[in-house]
Design a protein around this motif. Structure first.
Motif, PDB file in Angstrom:
ATOM      1  N   ARG A   1      -2.281  66.395  63.547  1.00 55.73           N
ATOM      2  CA  ARG A   1      -1.153  67.004  64.254  1.00 55.73           C
ATOM      3  C   ARG A   1      -0.832  66.252  65.529  1.00 55.73           C
ATOM      4  O   ARG A   1       0.333  66.010  65.862  1.00 55.73           O
ATOM      5  CB  ARG A   1      -1.479  68.462  64.581  1.00 55.73           C
ATOM      6  N   ARG A   2      -1.863  65.901  66.282  1.00 58.62           N
ATOM      7  CA  ARG A   2      -1.652  65.239  67.575  1.00 58.62           C
ATOM      8  C   ARG A   2      -1.091  63.833  67.432  1.00 58.62           C
ATOM      9  O   ARG A   2      -0.386  63.349  68.331  1.00 58.62           O
ATOM     10  CB  ARG A   2      -2.958  65.231  68.364  1.00 58.62           C
ATOM     11  N   HIS A   3      -1.393  63.187  66.315  1.00 58.82           N
ATOM     12  CA  HIS A   3      -0.943  61.809  66.139  1.00 58.82           C
ATOM     13  C   HIS A   3       0.350  61.688  65.333  1.00 58.82           C
ATOM     14  O   HIS A   3       0.837  60.575  65.120  1.00 58.82           O
ATOM     15  CB  HIS A   3      -2.041  60.968  65.468  1.00 58.82           C
ATOM     16  N   ALA A   4       0.888  62.805  64.862  1.00 54.34           N
ATOM     17  CA  ALA A   4       2.113  62.749  64.069  1.00 54.34           C
ATOM     18  C   ALA A   4       3.286  62.262  64.913  1.00 54.34           C
ATOM     19  O   ALA A   4       3.482  62.702  66.041  1.00 54.34           O
ATOM     20  CB  ALA A   4       2.422  64.117  63.484  1.00 54.34           C
ATOM     21  N   ARG A   5       4.047  61.349  64.358  1.00 52.70           N
ATOM     22  CA  ARG A   5       5.235  60.795  65.004  1.00 52.70           C
ATOM     23  C   ARG A   5       6.378  60.776  63.995  1.00 52.70           C
ATOM     24  O   ARG A   5       6.157  60.742  62.786  1.00 52.70           O
ATOM     25  CB  ARG A   5       4.982  59.368  65.518  1.00 52.70           C
ATOM     26  N   ALA A   6       7.601  60.739  64.495  1.00 54.06           N
ATOM     27  CA  ALA A   6       8.775  60.740  63.619  1.00 54.06           C
ATOM     28  C   ALA A   6       8.820  59.467  62.788  1.00 54.06           C
ATOM     29  O   ALA A   6       8.639  58.361  63.322  1.00 54.06           O
ATOM     30  CB  ALA A   6      10.042  60.884  64.449  1.00 54.06           C
ATOM     31  N   HIS A   7       9.012  59.646  61.495  1.00 57.54           N
ATOM     32  CA  HIS A   7       9.190  58.538  60.558  1.00 57.54           C
ATOM     33  C   HIS A   7      10.341  58.873  59.617  1.00 57.54           C
ATOM     34  O   HIS A   7      10.645  60.040  59.377  1.00 57.54           O
ATOM     35  CB  HIS A   7       7.927  58.316  59.707  1.00 57.54           C
ATOM     36  N   ARG A   8      10.936  57.854  59.055  1.00 63.34           N
ATOM     37  CA  ARG A   8      11.854  58.047  57.940  1.00 63.34           C
ATOM     38  C   ARG A   8      11.003  58.050  56.668  1.00 63.34           C
ATOM     39  O   ARG A   8      10.398  57.052  56.303  1.00 63.34           O
ATOM     40  CB  ARG A   8      12.898  56.922  57.908  1.00 63.34           C
ATOM     41  N   VAL A   9      10.955  59.167  56.004  1.00 63.26           N
ATOM     42  CA  VAL A   9      10.035  59.348  54.886  1.00 63.26           C
ATOM     43  C   VAL A   9      10.817  59.479  53.583  1.00 63.26           C
ATOM     44  O   VAL A   9      11.751  60.290  53.485  1.00 63.26           O
ATOM     45  CB  VAL A   9       9.174  60.615  55.094  1.00 63.26           C
ATOM     46  N   GLU A  10      10.429  58.683  52.602  1.00 62.07           N
ATOM     47  CA  GLU A  10      10.922  58.858  51.239  1.00 62.07           C
ATOM     48  C   GLU A  10       9.922  59.776  50.543  1.00 62.07           C
ATOM     49  O   GLU A  10       8.848  59.356  50.128  1.00 62.07           O
ATOM     50  CB  GLU A  10      11.017  57.515  50.512  1.00 62.07           C
TER      51      GLU A  10
ATOM     52  N   PRO B   1       7.875  68.476  37.755  1.00 58.67           N
ATOM     53  CA  PRO B   1       9.148  68.334  38.476  1.00 58.67           C
ATOM     54  C   PRO B   1       8.875  67.897  39.918  1.00 58.67           C
ATOM     55  O   PRO B   1       8.215  68.611  40.679  1.00 58.67           O
ATOM     56  CB  PRO B   1       9.759  69.733  38.419  1.00 58.67           C
ATOM     57  N   MET B   2       9.375  66.746  40.298  1.00 57.23           N
ATOM     58  CA  MET B   2       9.131  66.193  41.621  1.00 57.23           C
ATOM     59  C   MET B   2      10.436  66.185  42.416  1.00 57.23           C
ATOM     60  O   MET B   2      11.413  65.535  42.036  1.00 57.23           O
ATOM     61  CB  MET B   2       8.578  64.769  41.511  1.00 57.23           C
ATOM     62  N   MET B   3      10.449  66.943  43.526  1.00 54.44           N
ATOM     63  CA  MET B   3      11.613  66.934  44.416  1.00 54.44           C
ATOM     64  C   MET B   3      11.586  65.642  45.223  1.00 54.44           C
ATOM     65  O   MET B   3      10.522  65.181  45.651  1.00 54.44           O
ATOM     66  CB  MET B   3      11.574  68.151  45.341  1.00 54.44           C
ATOM     67  N   ARG B   4      12.764  65.083  45.467  1.00 50.10           N
ATOM     68  CA  ARG B   4      12.825  63.805  46.171  1.00 50.10           C
ATOM     69  C   ARG B   4      13.871  63.859  47.279  1.00 50.10           C
ATOM     70  O   ARG B   4      14.939  64.437  47.106  1.00 50.10           O
ATOM     71  CB  ARG B   4      13.140  62.670  45.190  1.00 50.10           C
ATOM     72  N   GLY B   5      13.515  63.261  48.417  1.00 50.99           N
ATOM     73  CA  GLY B   5      14.453  63.223  49.527  1.00 50.99           C
ATOM     74  C   GLY B   5      14.073  62.155  50.524  1.00 50.99           C
ATOM     75  O   GLY B   5      12.899  61.779  50.647  1.00 50.99           O
ATOM     76  N   SER B   6      15.062  61.664  51.242  1.00 50.20           N
ATOM     77  CA  SER B   6      14.854  60.712  52.328  1.00 50.20           C
ATOM     78  C   SER B   6      15.181  61.443  53.621  1.00 50.20           C
ATOM     79  O   SER B   6      16.338  61.822  53.848  1.00 50.20           O
ATOM     80  CB  SER B   6      15.752  59.485  52.156  1.00 50.20           C
ATOM     81  N   MET B   7      14.166  61.669  54.461  1.00 51.87           N
ATOM     82  CA  MET B   7      14.371  62.501  55.639  1.00 51.87           C
ATOM     83  C   MET B   7      13.462  62.074  56.770  1.00 51.87           C
ATOM     84  O   MET B   7      12.449  61.398  56.565  1.00 51.87           O
ATOM     85  CB  MET B   7      14.139  63.970  55.274  1.00 51.87           C
ATOM     86  N   GLU B   8      13.847  62.471  57.992  1.00 51.09           N
ATOM     87  CA  GLU B   8      13.046  62.183  59.174  1.00 51.09           C
ATOM     88  C   GLU B   8      12.034  63.301  59.371  1.00 51.09           C
ATOM     89  O   GLU B   8      12.406  64.463  59.576  1.00 51.09           O
ATOM     90  CB  GLU B   8      13.952  62.057  60.399  1.00 51.09           C
ATOM     91  N   LEU B   9      10.738  62.924  59.324  1.00 48.21           N
ATOM     92  CA  LEU B   9       9.670  63.916  59.382  1.00 48.21           C
ATOM     93  C   LEU B   9       8.556  63.443  60.293  1.00 48.21           C
ATOM     94  O   LEU B   9       8.361  62.238  60.486  1.00 48.21           O
ATOM     95  CB  LEU B   9       9.087  64.167  57.984  1.00 48.21           C
ATOM     96  N   GLY B  10       7.791  64.394  60.826  1.00 43.15           N
ATOM     97  CA  GLY B  10       6.566  64.044  61.522  1.00 43.15           C
ATOM     98  C   GLY B  10       5.539  63.535  60.524  1.00 43.15           C
ATOM     99  O   GLY B  10       5.300  64.170  59.493  1.00 43.15           O
ATOM    100  N   TYR B  11       4.918  62.382  60.835  1.00 44.04           N
ATOM    101  CA  TYR B  11       4.003  61.739  59.879  1.00 44.04           C
ATOM    102  C   TYR B  11       2.843  61.114  60.638  1.00 44.04           C
ATOM    103  O   TYR B  11       3.009  60.567  61.728  1.00 44.04           O
ATOM    104  CB  TYR B  11       4.748  60.654  59.091  1.00 44.04           C
ATOM    105  N   ALA B  12       1.651  61.226  60.031  1.00 43.96           N
ATOM    106  CA  ALA B  12       0.467  60.552  60.569  1.00 43.96           C
ATOM    107  C   ALA B  12      -0.405  60.109  59.408  1.00 43.96           C
ATOM    108  O   ALA B  12      -0.388  60.716  58.329  1.00 43.96           O
ATOM    109  CB  ALA B  12      -0.315  61.476  61.496  1.00 43.96           C
TER     110      ALA B  12
END
Length: 371
Positions: free
Chosen positions: A251-260, A198-209
């Motif tokens: 952690r230091r390089h994480a920036r806001a992204h729109r993540v699917e 079971p894979m949960m799916r969402g489009s959200m703004e998250l910290g990403y690196a």
């Protein structure tokens, strides 16, 4: 974020390495629970054993007044309150001591610095199984029965004098929940095989690196976050590949992204003994009966840790995270060699001195001729 942030990450990674055995196994631990239990125990240890514990808890940092930092951080975490909903964080740090014995006077103020601090007595020596049942029931209550038993049958004996227990329960909601209707089966490539989960799916703004690893930061209630680290395809995911410096850089390089995002819904649980993992982290004196390292837990009796148990459960679904953990460190009386027996009958005038053990200061002296 506290000055000990990297310190906490370092211990978490090293503990995860130490308890992991086979690639592909689900492993879940609570570094906070284990480090709290060790830090609560540390003031009852001699200097060398305390140094071992502090070095293990701070593998990546030279932290002044480490135990105070850990206690303060624990209080901050436990003091978080949910903005709303049913989010809960409960923590207990308990010294269970044997009926008829007295905790060392200097130990209680150190214990009181920790959230959920308590001192409780139980018939550990006279009825070890009853004491075990009482400790397990208290842990089950704190963890809402996710950890029904931390001490297995037979783990306590009549030679045990105290047990230090940390228990944690967490129910934290996603700040942006997943929509359950969007969850669908998708392939997951485990080391053994590929299967649908079971894979949960969402489009959200998250910290990403991304730097070899992919890193995601999902915000939770109670001031928490879920950090996900995904190794590059083809390099495997064994825990030995990650270290605190890698996590710190991500952690230091994480920036806001729109993540699917596609995140598996899962439940993991793990129970392990801690003696060998902690030895691997450099903590050994507390387990050595000959070291006489635990001199300040209960009055007038040196102890050693003979039982060290940890259990953790983690459930992740569309609404958030539910998790629980418990750590128990059982302190046993040192088994001295058999000594010749003697009877002493004080039936004539005698002297009595009340002295300070370490300095030899004679606080009181008496010559008793007419008792």
């Amino acid at each position: 974020m506290s000055a000990a942030t990297d310190l906490h990450a370092g211990f978490a990674v090293e503990l995860l390495r130490a308890v992991s055995s086979t690639a592909g196994d689900n492993v879940v631990v609570s570094p906070w629970s284990v480090s709290s239990a060790l830090a609560v125990l540390a003031p009852g240890c001699d200097g060398a054993a305390r140094d071992e514990i502090e070095r293990a808890l701070a593998p990546c940092a030279d932290q002044d007044d480490l135990l105070a930092v850990l206690a303060a951080d624990a209080a901050r975490v436990a003091g978080e309150r949910a903005a709303g909903g049913d989010s809960v964080l409960t923590v207990a740090n308990t010294l269970w001591f044997d009926d008829g014995r007295t905790p060392a006077p200097a130990f209680a103020p150190q214990l009181d610095r920790w959230p959920g601090a308590a001192q409780l007595s139980a018939p550990i020596a006279s009825d070890p199984e009853a004491a075990r049942a009482a400790i397990n029931a208290d842990v089950a209550s704190t963890t809402r029965k996710l950890i029904p038993e931390i001490l297995p049958a037979g783990s306590l004996t009549s030679d045990d004098r105290a047990v230090i227990v940390n228990a944690v329960y967490l129910l934290a909601a996603w700040i942006e929940p997943f929509v359950a209707a969007h969850t669908a089966d998708e392939p997951f490539h485990s080391p053994s095989r590929t299967r649908d989960v079971p894979m949960m799916r969402g489009s959200m703004e998250l910290g990403y690196a991304q730097d070899g690893w992919e890193y995601l930061e999902l915000p939770l209630s109670l001031g928490l976050r879920a950090e996900t680290l995904l190794p590059a395809a083809g390099i495997g995911s064994h825990v030995g590949l990650i270290d605190a410096s890698v996590l710190g850089e991500l952690r230091r390089h994480a920036r806001a992204h729109r993540v699917e995002l596609h995140l598996p819904r899962f439940r993991a649980e793990w129970t392990t003994g801690l003696i060998e993992p902690l030895r691997a982290l450099g903590v050994s004196r507390i387990f050595d009966p000959g070291a006489l390292a635990l001199v300040g837990v209960v009055v007038e009796e040196p102890l050693h840790v003979a039982v060290a148990c940890h259990a953790a459960v983690l459930r992740v679904d569309e609404t958030g995270i539910e998790a629980a953990a418990a750590t128990a460190l059982g302190a046993r009386a040192v088994a001295y060699r058999r000594l010749p027996a003697v009877e002493v009958q004080i039936d004539r005038p005698f002297f009595l001195l009340v002295t300070h053990r370490e300095t030899g200061v004679v606080v009181f002296a008496a010559h008793v001729t007419e008792p």
